[in-house]
Design a protein around this motif. Sequence first.
Motif, short mmCIF file in Angstrom:
data_model
loop_
_atom_site.label_atom_id
_atom_site.label_comp_id
_atom_site.label_asym_id
_atom_site.label_seq_id
_atom_site.Cartn_x
_atom_site.Cartn_y
_atom_site.Cartn_z
N THR A 37 0.84 -1.21 0.00
CA THR A 37 0.00 0.00 0.00
C THR A 37 0.86 1.25 0.00
O THR A 37 0.61 2.20 -0.76
CB THR A 37 -0.92 0.01 1.24
N ASN A 41 0.94 3.76 -3.30
CA ASN A 41 0.41 5.12 -3.19
C ASN A 41 1.51 6.18 -3.22
O ASN A 41 1.35 7.21 -3.89
CB ASN A 41 -0.43 5.26 -1.93
N ASP A 69 -4.94 7.82 1.14
CA ASP A 69 -4.86 6.38 1.37
C ASP A 69 -3.65 6.01 2.22
O ASP A 69 -3.71 5.09 3.03
CB ASP A 69 -4.83 5.64 0.03
N SER A 73 -4.51 4.40 5.88
CA SER A 73 -3.99 3.10 6.28
C SER A 73 -3.03 3.23 7.46
O SER A 73 -3.03 2.40 8.38
CB SER A 73 -3.28 2.45 5.09
N GLU A 110 -11.85 11.71 2.03
CA GLU A 110 -11.92 10.83 0.85
C GLU A 110 -13.31 10.85 0.24
O GLU A 110 -13.46 10.81 -0.98
CB GLU A 110 -11.48 9.42 1.21
N PRO A 282 -7.20 0.97 0.31
CA PRO A 282 -5.98 1.75 0.04
C PRO A 282 -4.95 0.99 -0.78
O PRO A 282 -4.16 1.60 -1.51
CB PRO A 282 -5.44 2.06 1.45
N ASN A 285 -6.55 0.97 -4.67
CA ASN A 285 -6.72 2.22 -5.42
C ASN A 285 -5.61 2.50 -6.42
O ASN A 285 -5.88 2.83 -7.59
CB ASN A 285 -6.92 3.40 -4.47
#
Length: 313
Positions: A37, A41, A69, A73, A110, A282, A285
Amino acid sequence: MAENGTVVTEFILLGFHLSAELQMGLFFVFLVLYFITMVGNLGMIVLIQRDPRLHTPMYFFLCHLSFLDVCYSSVIVPQWLETLGTDKMAITYECCATQFFFFTLCASTECFLLAVMAYDRYVAVCNPLLYATAMTPQTCLGLVVGAYAGAMVNAVIRTGCTFSISFCKSNHVNFFFCDLPPLLKLACSDTKSRERVIYLLAFLVITTSISVVLISYVFIIQAILKIRTAGGKAKTFSTCASHMTAVALFFGTLIFIYLKGNMGKSLAEDKIVSVFYTVVIPLLNPMIYSLRNKEVKEALKKALNGLKVSQVD
């Protein structure tokens, strides 16, 4: 106050009630997922910042989505990893309130940002000739600041309502982080008025965001249907497909958790769904926006080729 009448200074997060072997297995699984993640990101943010072709309103908003994200997270997963890896289940009252605040802030932002991204797609598809004029850098910045400001108001009120409650039944939170439904179960005073405020705010945030998304896509679909060629329809639809997927995943889970109310539903269900939107979404995405986006794939390919050349040199 706790059961013995003392002031609650910490909470005990009970998590999933797993055996030691399963806990250690989950620790490594979620450690890997968290690492992916972060890489996905943060990589998306760096890619957007470095490639001039991605300096457009859509990618400006996507950059902020990736940032959210990362924060979203990071508010939950590291603390959960500590619990799984060390059996340390205690969290101080102040840390619990802080986690609750930032979790609400990230989730609310978000929601608003996904609505802003839907509006951006509406302008791009329905008014392409006015897009550059309508979505100026100042306008985009204003929309993002508005999203953060609205989320801040919601987070402050929601946190204030929740942590002004007297906790006296227990300090054992039957969850893996400080979330609303399990905290309300510890209250020893009447929470109905506070719950009404909290759920009204959640309703307003989610329904306002979803309304903007739905109205935007009604106009987008109408515009797509007017395109005569099948190729033109497919190309236009593809620019919105990633966003539609992200919207469906995020709002679907939020609606399940926050609009069903605190009506004795299974916390086991809530835990599973919460893992999905704090860990899985997350993670997904950046994949959703990169795998279905030609410009991002080309920028990533260019960056990787540049890295190979620098290594050879």
